[in-house]
Design a protein around this motif. Structure first.
Motif, PDB file in Angstrom:
ATOM      1  N   SER A   2       0.836  -1.207   0.000  1.00  0.00           N
ATOM      2  CA  SER A   2       0.000   0.000   0.000  1.00  0.00           C
ATOM      3  C   SER A   2       0.866   1.251   0.000  1.00  0.00           C
ATOM      4  CB  SER A   2      -0.932   0.016   1.219  1.00  0.00           C
ATOM      5  OG  SER A   2      -0.188   0.115   2.416  1.00  0.00           O
ATOM      6  N   VAL A  47      -6.404   9.981  -6.555  1.00  0.00           N
ATOM      7  CA  VAL A  47      -5.958   8.587  -6.540  1.00  0.00           C
ATOM      8  C   VAL A  47      -4.870   8.361  -7.583  1.00  0.00           C
ATOM      9  CG1 VAL A  47      -6.681   6.203  -6.977  1.00  0.00           C
ATOM     10  CG2 VAL A  47      -8.144   7.744  -5.635  1.00  0.00           C
ATOM     11  N   LEU A  91      -1.102   6.330  -7.506  1.00  0.00           N
ATOM     12  CA  LEU A  91      -0.761   5.246  -8.433  1.00  0.00           C
ATOM     13  C   LEU A  91       0.406   5.632  -9.338  1.00  0.00           C
ATOM     14  CD1 LEU A  91      -4.392   4.201  -9.452  1.00  0.00           C
ATOM     15  CD2 LEU A  91      -2.805   2.837  -8.057  1.00  0.00           C
ATOM     16  N   GLN A 135     -11.333   2.474 -13.523  1.00  0.00           N
ATOM     17  CA  GLN A 135     -11.449   2.961 -12.141  1.00  0.00           C
ATOM     18  C   GLN A 135     -12.926   3.107 -11.810  1.00  0.00           C
ATOM     19  OE1 GLN A 135      -8.891   4.398  -9.581  1.00  0.00           O
ATOM     20  NE2 GLN A 135     -10.768   3.825  -8.504  1.00  0.00           N
ATOM     21  N   GLU A 192      -5.265   6.717  -0.280  1.00  0.00           N
ATOM     22  CA  GLU A 192      -4.502   5.480  -0.120  1.00  0.00           C
ATOM     23  C   GLU A 192      -4.895   4.468  -1.197  1.00  0.00           C
ATOM     24  OE1 GLU A 192      -3.270   2.258   3.386  1.00  0.00           O
ATOM     25  OE2 GLU A 192      -4.721   3.875   3.790  1.00  0.00           O
ATOM     26  N   VAL A 193      -3.898   3.710  -1.669  1.00  0.00           N
ATOM     27  CA  VAL A 193      -4.148   2.594  -2.579  1.00  0.00           C
ATOM     28  C   VAL A 193      -3.526   1.335  -1.975  1.00  0.00           C
ATOM     29  CG1 VAL A 193      -4.125   4.134  -4.569  1.00  0.00           C
ATOM     30  CG2 VAL A 193      -2.047   2.880  -3.985  1.00  0.00           C
ATOM     31  N   THR A 199      -8.934   1.550  -3.635  1.00  0.00           N
ATOM     32  CA  THR A 199      -8.607   2.979  -3.510  1.00  0.00           C
ATOM     33  C   THR A 199      -9.581   3.643  -2.544  1.00  0.00           C
ATOM     34  OG1 THR A 199     -10.008   3.587  -5.397  1.00  0.00           O
ATOM     35  CG2 THR A 199      -7.721   3.038  -5.868  1.00  0.00           C
ATOM     36  N   THR A 200      -9.034   4.422  -1.606  1.00  0.00           N
ATOM     37  CA  THR A 200      -9.883   5.121  -0.634  1.00  0.00           C
ATOM     38  C   THR A 200      -9.377   6.543  -0.432  1.00  0.00           C
ATOM     39  OG1 THR A 200      -8.551   4.338   1.234  1.00  0.00           O
ATOM     40  CG2 THR A 200     -10.485   3.026   0.637  1.00  0.00           C
ATOM     41  N   GLN A 242     -14.500   5.552  -2.075  1.00  0.00           N
ATOM     42  CA  GLN A 242     -13.885   4.234  -2.191  1.00  0.00           C
ATOM     43  C   GLN A 242     -14.096   3.708  -3.604  1.00  0.00           C
ATOM     44  OE1 GLN A 242     -15.742   1.635   0.650  1.00  0.00           O
ATOM     45  NE2 GLN A 242     -17.758   1.708  -0.335  1.00  0.00           N
ATOM     46  N   ALA A 274      -9.292   0.236  -8.654  1.00  0.00           N
ATOM     47  CA  ALA A 274      -8.516   0.650  -9.827  1.00  0.00           C
ATOM     48  C   ALA A 274      -7.920  -0.575 -10.500  1.00  0.00           C
ATOM     49  CB  ALA A 274      -7.415   1.618  -9.426  1.00  0.00           C
TER      50      ALA A 274
END
Length: 475
Positions: free
Chosen positions: A19, A69, A73, A87, A104-105, A120-121, A132, A135
């Motif tokens: 993460s 996001v 990434l 996504q 966060e991913v 993803t969030t 949320q 991806a």
């Protein structure tokens, strides 16, 4: 400018459960930039939007939140070389300006090379879920190490320095104003706008036929205004001065006439509007890159002022800045260099003016010079050159060596840096609203506000407005 290096994570190196996150605060600039890029002008997503539930702050566009996001990434995991396939997003809550976000991913599955799935969030700082989704990303197959680059600076004019001046002037009684030559769209349009805003009560002086033709062209009614039909600029200027001398006008405004005849009438020894101080002109500028007003003087009256004239120019500039709400203006006296050089006369004048201010011969401001333009306006430049000063890097009033340099500086800021400008001549018995014939209605409106504020300050010793003192608050 380059920063630290960034290394990606290849598909082979990527592990399920890995993460990464970043944090970001939502700002008003983000909303403006997203509107420019996307074309989405939904009023509830802009700082000027009218959303009763926003409590004064706009709602961030959902796709702006989602776009954060891609930063995780593309920059962190898997990092450089990653390419989106798909996504999905579920927008749980709304984000507003000022919200601190954690994006966060987390890798949840590796499929056929190079595909990987990420949860993803986006959460508020308190952990509250905002967005949320899932991806689908083609992870990079080869190692990439790249330098982290700072993006070019984007300047947004998100300060509105003139609005408080206009608002303060509107609280004062309208100013009876002799307007010379309001016979074109700009001159008459600015006059009518200023009257409608309650800043002036105009007395129109000039060729009546041309004034009425301009009014017809604009579609405005000037029947409510007094008009003095005079065909000659010199005679019109004389009539304007007579109106001041008889107490019927408290300011003079230049329209579609040359400045020469008007100033000649003002400067006449008998029947003019002279005082014990020399006249000088100041540009007042709202510059997109600055968090405060900028005053530049003298830009239109004194061609090559000597030291005694510069004393009056400095004092006039300080007084106008104080009238506009700057309690103790910081005055930078400009030259080509920041050291005294006998071969550059403007450095000698600057040093003398600085010492005269220390001795109380110039009052109400902090004066320092000589200063070059860079170290007058930029703290880093001043520090780099070892200049210790209350003014260096923080100047609010700039005193230029001569009219040419001042006029060029002000117009460069106006036409190249997209500054808004207004102008006023002080030093006579009444303020003179001196704008270019090419200036728009807004410039004339603000110039009328300056005249209002200056007269109020001259009569009461107090400013009618209080501007935010950003430069001092930051110290």
């Amino acid at each position: 400018m380059k920063g630290s290096s960034v290394r990606n994570t290849t598909w082979d190196e990527l592990e399920v459960g890995a993460s990464a996150f970043l944090e970001r605060t939502c700002t008003a600039q983000d909303m403006y930039l997203f509107a420019h890029v996307s074309g989405n002008l939904n009023p509830i997503t802009l700082p000027s939007g009218d959303d009763p539930g926003a409590k004064g702050e706009p709602v961030a566009p959902s796709l702006w939140v989602g776009s954060l996001v891609s930063a995780v990434l593309g920059n962190l995991l898997p990092g450089p070389g990653s390419v989106y396939r798909a996504q999905s997003f579920n927008f749980v809550e709304r984000v507003r300006v000022g919200s601190r976000l954690r994006i966060e991913v987390k890798c949840i599955e590796k499929r056929e090379k190079p595909l990987a799935l990420f949860e993803t969030t986006v959460r508020e700082a308190d952990g509250h879920l905002v967005v949320q989704g899932i991806a689908e990303v083609d992870a990079p197959l080869t190692t990439i190490v790249t330098e982290a680059h700072n993006l070019p600076t984007i300047i947004l004019d998100d300060h509105e320095h003139f609005a408080p001046l206009i608002a303060a002037a509107k609280r004062l009684p309208p100013l009876p104003t002799a307007v010379l030559g309001p016979d074109d769209r700009h001159a008459l349009g600015g006059t009518v706008l200023s009257a409608e805003e309650g800043l002036i009560v105009p007395i129109l002086i000039g060729d009546g036929g041309r004034i009425r033709a301009a009014a017809k062209d604009l579609g405005v009614d000037i029947g409510r205004f007094e008009m003095i039909d005079v065909g000659d600029d010199r005679e019109a200027s004389k009539r304007a001065v007579d109106l001041v001398n008889t107490g019927r006008a408290a300011a003079i405004m230049k329209g579609n006439v040359g400045a020469g005849p008007m100033l000649a009438a003002v400067m006449k020894r008998d029947g003019g509007l002279r005082t014990g101080r020399k006249l000088s002109h100041a540009f007042v500028l709202d510059v997109p890159t600055l968090e405060q007003l900028l005053f530049i003087t003298d830009c239109a009256i004194n061609i090559a002022p000597d030291l005694s004239t510069k004393v009056d120019i400095v004092q006039n500039g300080i007084d106008l800045a104080r009238a506009c709400g700057i309690e103790t203006p910081r005055v930078g006296v400009l030259s080509a260099v920041e050291t005294v050089n006998p071969n550059i006369p403007s450095t000698l004048d600057a040093a003398a003016l600085s010492k005269m201010a220390e001795r109380g011969q110039i009052k109400g401001g902090i004066v320092d010079g000589p200063l070059a333009m860079d170290n007058a306006m930029d703290v880093t430049a001043a520090r780099t050159k070892g200049i210790t000063s209350l003014v260096a890097g923080r100047a609010e009033v700039l005193i230029v060596p001569n009219l040419e340099s001042g006029n060029m500086l002000a117009k460069e800021l106006t036409f190249v840096a997209r500054a808004e400008s207004a102008g006023l001549v002080v030093g006579a018995r009444v303020p003179i609203i001196l704008t270019s014939r090419a200036d728009n209605d807004r410039a004339r409106l603000v110039s009328c506000a300056l005249a209002q504020l200056y007269i109020h300050w001259s009569r009461t010793g107090r400013s009618a407005c209080a501007l935010p003192d950003v430069s001092r608050a930051a110290e």
